[in-house]
Write a protein that holds these residues in place. Structure first.
Motif, PDB file in Angstrom:
ATOM      1  N   ILE A 461       0.855  -1.191   0.000  1.00 13.23           N
ATOM      2  CA  ILE A 461       0.000   0.000   0.000  1.00 13.23           C
ATOM      3  C   ILE A 461       0.891   1.241   0.000  1.00 13.23           C
ATOM      4  CG2 ILE A 461      -1.663   1.328   1.341  1.00 13.23           C
ATOM      5  CD1 ILE A 461      -2.888  -1.243   2.265  1.00 13.23           C
ATOM      6  N   GLU A 462       0.633   2.093  -0.971  1.00 15.82           N
ATOM      7  CA  GLU A 462       1.415   3.328  -1.063  1.00 15.82           C
ATOM      8  C   GLU A 462       0.807   4.436  -0.206  1.00 15.82           C
ATOM      9  OE1 GLU A 462       3.336   6.192  -4.541  1.00 15.82           O
ATOM     10  OE2 GLU A 462       1.833   4.663  -5.045  1.00 15.82           O
ATOM     11  N   GLU A 463      -0.535   4.576  -0.226  1.00 13.12           N
ATOM     12  CA  GLU A 463      -1.201   5.598   0.564  1.00 13.12           C
ATOM     13  C   GLU A 463      -2.647   5.184   0.794  1.00 13.12           C
ATOM     14  OE1 GLU A 463      -1.157   7.766   3.022  1.00 13.12           O
ATOM     15  OE2 GLU A 463       0.439   8.791   1.898  1.00 13.12           O
ATOM     16  N   ALA A 464      -3.251   5.631   1.883  1.00 13.24           N
ATOM     17  CA  ALA A 464      -4.654   5.308   2.199  1.00 13.24           C
ATOM     18  C   ALA A 464      -5.298   6.539   2.818  1.00 13.24           C
ATOM     19  CB  ALA A 464      -4.741   4.117   3.154  1.00 13.24           C
ATOM     20  N   PHE A 465      -6.546   6.805   2.409  1.00 11.93           N
ATOM     21  CA  PHE A 465      -7.272   7.968   2.897  1.00 11.93           C
ATOM     22  C   PHE A 465      -8.689   7.550   3.276  1.00 11.93           C
ATOM     23  CE2 PHE A 465      -4.206   9.459  -0.259  1.00 11.93           C
ATOM     24  CZ  PHE A 465      -3.483  10.380   0.488  1.00 11.93           C
ATOM     25  N   ALA A 466      -9.179   8.083   4.388  1.00 16.05           N
ATOM     26  CA  ALA A 466     -10.575   7.908   4.786  1.00 16.05           C
ATOM     27  C   ALA A 466     -11.371   9.078   4.217  1.00 16.05           C
ATOM     28  CB  ALA A 466     -10.707   7.863   6.306  1.00 16.05           C
ATOM     29  N   VAL A 467     -12.393   8.795   3.400  1.00 12.39           N
ATOM     30  CA  VAL A 467     -13.182   9.833   2.740  1.00 12.39           C
ATOM     31  C   VAL A 467     -14.657   9.635   3.082  1.00 12.39           C
ATOM     32  CG1 VAL A 467     -11.516  10.103   0.869  1.00 12.39           C
ATOM     33  CG2 VAL A 467     -13.380   8.450   0.635  1.00 12.39           C
ATOM     34  N   GLN A 468     -15.459  10.631   2.675  1.00 10.85           N
ATOM     35  CA  GLN A 468     -16.910  10.609   2.905  1.00 10.85           C
ATOM     36  C   GLN A 468     -17.237  10.417   4.384  1.00 10.85           C
ATOM     37  OE1 GLN A 468     -19.306   8.216   0.335  1.00 10.85           O
ATOM     38  NE2 GLN A 468     -18.145   8.716  -1.491  1.00 10.85           N
ATOM     39  N   GLY A 469     -16.521  11.149   5.224  1.00 10.95           N
ATOM     40  CA  GLY A 469     -16.818  11.085   6.653  1.00 10.95           C
ATOM     41  C   GLY A 469     -16.565   9.730   7.271  1.00 10.95           C
ATOM     42  N   GLY A 470     -15.632   8.971   6.725  1.00  6.56           N
ATOM     43  CA  GLY A 470     -15.348   7.653   7.273  1.00  6.56           C
ATOM     44  C   GLY A 470     -16.187   6.545   6.702  1.00  6.56           C
ATOM     45  N   ARG A 471     -16.993   6.838   5.684  1.00  9.67           N
ATOM     46  CA  ARG A 471     -17.810   5.790   5.065  1.00  9.67           C
ATOM     47  C   ARG A 471     -17.044   5.002   4.008  1.00  9.67           C
ATOM     48  NH1 ARG A 471     -23.422   9.178   3.958  1.00  9.67           N
ATOM     49  NH2 ARG A 471     -24.061   9.406   6.146  1.00  9.67           N
ATOM     50  N   GLU A 472     -15.903   5.502   3.579  1.00  9.81           N
ATOM     51  CA  GLU A 472     -15.125   4.823   2.531  1.00  9.81           C
ATOM     52  C   GLU A 472     -13.635   5.016   2.814  1.00  9.81           C
ATOM     53  OE1 GLU A 472     -14.440   4.872  -2.329  1.00  9.81           O
ATOM     54  OE2 GLU A 472     -15.933   6.204  -1.396  1.00  9.81           O
ATOM     55  N   VAL A 473     -12.853   3.994   2.478  1.00  5.32           N
ATOM     56  CA  VAL A 473     -11.390   4.053   2.553  1.00  5.32           C
ATOM     57  C   VAL A 473     -10.856   3.812   1.145  1.00  5.32           C
ATOM     58  CG1 VAL A 473      -9.311   3.063   3.540  1.00  5.32           C
ATOM     59  CG2 VAL A 473     -11.367   3.218   4.912  1.00  5.32           C
ATOM     60  N   ARG A 474     -10.068   4.749   0.656  1.00  2.00           N
ATOM     61  CA  ARG A 474      -9.470   4.605  -0.675  1.00  2.00           C
ATOM     62  C   ARG A 474      -7.980   4.308  -0.509  1.00  2.00           C
ATOM     63  NH1 ARG A 474     -12.430   9.570  -3.988  1.00  2.00           N
ATOM     64  NH2 ARG A 474     -14.558   8.725  -3.779  1.00  2.00           N
ATOM     65  N   ILE A 475      -7.564   3.192  -1.076  1.00  2.00           N
ATOM     66  CA  ILE A 475      -6.196   2.692  -0.916  1.00  2.00           C
ATOM     67  C   ILE A 475      -5.517   2.734  -2.275  1.00  2.00           C
ATOM     68  CG2 ILE A 475      -4.797   0.726  -0.227  1.00  2.00           C
ATOM     69  CD1 ILE A 475      -7.164  -0.197   1.496  1.00  2.00           C
ATOM     70  N   TYR A 476      -4.358   3.354  -2.327  1.00  2.00           N
ATOM     71  CA  TYR A 476      -3.546   3.400  -3.549  1.00  2.00           C
ATOM     72  C   TYR A 476      -2.363   2.434  -3.368  1.00  2.00           C
ATOM     73  CZ  TYR A 476      -6.178   7.606  -4.703  1.00  2.00           C
ATOM     74  OH  TYR A 476      -7.181   8.486  -4.990  1.00  2.00           O
ATOM     75  N   VAL A 477      -2.255   1.494  -4.309  1.00  2.00           N
ATOM     76  CA  VAL A 477      -1.202   0.480  -4.208  1.00  2.00           C
ATOM     77  C   VAL A 477      -0.181   0.712  -5.310  1.00  2.00           C
ATOM     78  CG1 VAL A 477      -2.760  -1.214  -3.193  1.00  2.00           C
ATOM     79  CG2 VAL A 477      -2.478  -1.138  -5.667  1.00  2.00           C
ATOM     80  N   LYS A 478       1.010   0.155  -5.088  1.00  2.00           N
ATOM     81  CA  LYS A 478       2.071   0.259  -6.078  1.00  2.00           C
ATOM     82  C   LYS A 478       1.816  -0.730  -7.208  1.00  2.00           C
ATOM     83  CE  LYS A 478       5.408   1.629  -2.535  1.00  2.00           C
ATOM     84  NZ  LYS A 478       6.666   1.282  -1.835  1.00  2.00           N
ATOM     85  N   GLU A 479       1.851  -0.218  -8.413  1.00  2.00           N
ATOM     86  CA  GLU A 479       1.467  -1.033  -9.575  1.00  2.00           C
ATOM     87  C   GLU A 479       2.396  -2.217  -9.776  1.00  2.00           C
ATOM     88  OE1 GLU A 479       1.752  -2.365 -13.659  1.00  2.00           O
ATOM     89  OE2 GLU A 479       3.214  -1.036 -12.692  1.00  2.00           O
ATOM     90  N   ASP A 480       3.695  -2.072  -9.456  1.00  2.00           N
ATOM     91  CA  ASP A 480       4.630  -3.156  -9.687  1.00  2.00           C
ATOM     92  C   ASP A 480       4.667  -4.161  -8.542  1.00  2.00           C
ATOM     93  OD1 ASP A 480       5.587  -1.277  -7.976  1.00  2.00           O
ATOM     94  OD2 ASP A 480       7.656  -1.322  -8.719  1.00  2.00           O
ATOM     95  N   ASN A 481       4.016  -3.858  -7.404  1.00  2.00           N
ATOM     96  CA  ASN A 481       4.011  -4.775  -6.264  1.00  2.00           C
ATOM     97  C   ASN A 481       2.709  -5.569  -6.121  1.00  2.00           C
ATOM     98  OD1 ASN A 481       6.552  -3.878  -5.609  1.00  2.00           O
ATOM     99  ND2 ASN A 481       5.875  -2.478  -4.006  1.00  2.00           N
ATOM    100  N   VAL A 482       1.603  -5.040  -6.643  1.00  2.00           N
ATOM    101  CA  VAL A 482       0.293  -5.685  -6.486  1.00  2.00           C
ATOM    102  C   VAL A 482      -0.358  -5.795  -7.856  1.00  2.00           C
ATOM    103  CG1 VAL A 482      -1.968  -5.561  -5.386  1.00  2.00           C
ATOM    104  CG2 VAL A 482       0.048  -4.686  -4.172  1.00  2.00           C
ATOM    105  N   ASP A 483      -0.722  -7.026  -8.243  1.00  2.00           N
ATOM    106  CA  ASP A 483      -1.401  -7.209  -9.522  1.00  2.00           C
ATOM    107  C   ASP A 483      -2.909  -7.047  -9.328  1.00  2.00           C
ATOM    108  OD1 ASP A 483      -2.077  -9.488  -8.164  1.00  2.00           O
ATOM    109  OD2 ASP A 483      -1.003 -10.862  -9.490  1.00  2.00           O
ATOM    110  N   ASP A 484      -3.681  -7.288 -10.408  1.00  2.00           N
ATOM    111  CA  ASP A 484      -5.133  -7.072 -10.348  1.00  2.00           C
ATOM    112  C   ASP A 484      -5.788  -8.018  -9.341  1.00  2.00           C
ATOM    113  OD1 ASP A 484      -4.923  -5.090 -12.190  1.00  2.00           O
ATOM    114  OD2 ASP A 484      -5.443  -6.344 -13.917  1.00  2.00           O
TER     115      ASP A 484
END
Length: 523
Positions: A461-484
């Motif tokens: 995981i490269e970065e993670a953010f809690a959005v929509q008042g804590g109703r959603e977590v958006r996680i950005y992963v490194k493309e070369d470390n995690v496949d689909d």
């Protein structure tokens, strides 16, 4: 005279007296017997006379009755004979009609056969004509294509390409017109419309909190309410669908359950029990019956409350199930905000914004009023309340614009119309107004920190953010470390860990974003 002689004479006189008495008694008995015989003979004679009279009277009555019955039977027979004659006449008429209809049917069948033969002959001729017309049309098309020097398919493709090109030009002009408007100006327009709507709306706000603890009266009345082995509480549970439990101090009852309507049924039932006279024996069967009566009465109240919402907004009523779901929102809160009042308030705001944009006001109000009906079902069904509400709206005959606005107001579905954006905006405006909702700021911030801490603890995981008042977590992963496939598994693992380590209302969506970026610099 000697003593012996005197004794003998005395005995003789006694014997003579006895004989005389017997003789007198016999004569009296014979006289009484003769009298009895005379009376018996007189009674027998009178009975014989009376018997003869009764027989004579009975015979006369029987003869009269027999004559009456005979006359009635003769009359009945005459009536039945007349009815039989009428029935026979009707049967004869029906037989004649049936014979005539049979002949008519036979004639009709014969005519139909002739008509069918003519129709087949005409259809055959029409087929020949259609074949000739098709051949002529093909020949004409071939001649036209030969004269034009171009085929029909090529002309059609050229027309389609021309229409597509015109459409692309119009779309490009529209996009250029939109792009020419600065983002700040678009934001100002949106803020202006939202400000107008908020300024025009005026509502009465009252913060309501559903009670979770019901105090018990002091003394024997508390034990009477609870019942032996808490039988009365179990009876209420069976009807209301919520759990009732005594506090350790046994001075209050705790209501546990997500169904606000069931909690209200239990609360009303306990309130009615508390008003019972002291010393009254409260039976569990009677408690269950009372709870059922309260549930039926509350269902009617909820339906009336839903109808009131539609009437206040001046929009046509929906399906009865949707009307009832709108009413059930009165016993559903979100951070202490009453959801029925929130739905009505959002509907008014949405209608005002639609009016500013020259859209359908009633359609906007309808979509906003129903946008949270899924919250009345989240205690029964799993999933997002927006998705549940949209599914119910579609199955119960609502327009697709309304259903999409319901499902998209938390971005569970794509926004397919302006009404979906307006509903999302009205929902946020109603929930974010000052005093609408209340929560502890420290707890809120701690929950967001926990979300980010849990999600950032996984590899890749490269970065993670809690959005929509804590109703959603958006996680950005490194493309070369995690496949689909790894992204799919990662979202499931993160959601599982959040469910295990945190306590939160509703649901939290976990979104894993894996993107490929190719960057080059032009010199």
């Amino acid at each position: 005279m000697s003593l012996g002689l005197l004794i003998a004479l005395g005995l003789a006189f006694v014997a003579a007296g006895v004989l005389l008495g017997r003789l007198v008694a016999r004569r009296r008995a014979e006289a009484w017997s003769a009298g009895v015989r005379q009376v018996s003979q007189a009674i027998a004679a009178a009975a014989a006379t009376e018997r003869a009279e009764i027989l004579r009277t009975a015979e006369i009555s029987a003869r009269d009755e027999a004559r009456g019955l005979g006359a009635a039977f003769e009359t009945f027979c005459q009536v039945r004979e007349a009815e039989l004659a009428t029935a026979q006449a009707r049967v004869g008429k029906r037989v004649e009609d049936q014979a005539a209809r049979t002949a008519q049917i036979a004639t009709s069948r014969q005519g139909q056969g002739e008509a069918k033969a003519r129709a087949e002959a005409r259809e055959k001729e029409a087929g020949i004509s259609r074949g000739e017309a098709t051949a002529h049309a093909r020949a004409a098309h071939a001649a036209l294509e030969q004269r034009a020097g171009e085929t029909k398919a090529a002309l059609r493709a050229a027309l389609v390409d021309s229409e597509l090109e015109d459409t692309r030009l119009v779309a490009a002009q529209s996009l250029r017109a939109v792009d020419q408007v600065p983002p700040d100006e678009r934001a100002r327009d949106a803020q202006r419309i939202m400000g107008i709507a908020v300024g025009r709306f005026s509502g009465h706000y009252l913060t309501e909190r559903l009670l979770s603890t019901i105090p018990l009266p002091v003394g024997p009345a508390a034990e009477a309410m609870v019942g032996p082995d808490e039988a009365n509480l179990r009876a209420i549970e069976s009807v209301a669908g919520v759990k009732l439990s005594l506090l350790e101090s046994r001075d209050a009852i705790r209501l546990e359950g997500l169904d606000g309507v069931g909690r209200e049924v239990a609360r009303r039932c306990l309130g009615r029990m508390s008003r019972a006279p002291v010393g009254t024996v409260i039976e569990a069967g009677r408690v269950a019956e009372t709870a059922r009566e309260i549930a039926v009465h509350l269902d009617r109240e909820l339906f009336d409350l839903g109808r009131r919402a539609f009437a206040d907004l001046e929009i046509p009523a929906a399906h009865a199930e949707i009307v009832k779901l709108v009413g059930r929102l009165n016993y559903r809160t979100s951070f202490t905000q009453n959801q029925w009042k929130h739905a009505v308030e959002a509907a008014f705001l949405c209608g005002m914004m639609a009016e500013e944009l020259d859209l359908d006001i009633k359609l906007a109000r309808r979509a906003a009023l129903m946008h949270d009906i899924g919250k009345a079902l989240t205690h029964e069904l799993d999933g997002s309340h927006a998705v549940i509400g949209a599914d119910y709206a579609r199955r119960l005959g609502e327009q697709e614009l309304v259903a999409n606005a319901i499902g998209a107001h938390h971005t569970d579905e794509p926004f397919n119309s302006p009404y979906a954006y307006l509903v999302a905006a009205a929902d946020a405006m109603s929930g974010a107004r000052p005093g609408a909702r209340r929560q502890m700021e420290d707890n809120y911030v701690a929950r967001l920190d926990d979300l980010q801490r849990i999600t950032r603890g996984f590899r890749g995981i490269e970065e993670a953010f809690a959005v929509q008042g804590g109703r959603e977590v958006r996680i950005y992963v490194k493309e070369d470390n995690v496949d689909d496939m790894g992204a799919v598994n990662l979202s499931a693992e993160v959601a599982k860990k959040i469910s295990a380590e945190m306590t939160f209302p509703g649901q939290i969506r976990v979104t894993v974003i894996r993107e490929f970026k190719a960057i080059e610099t032009a010199n």
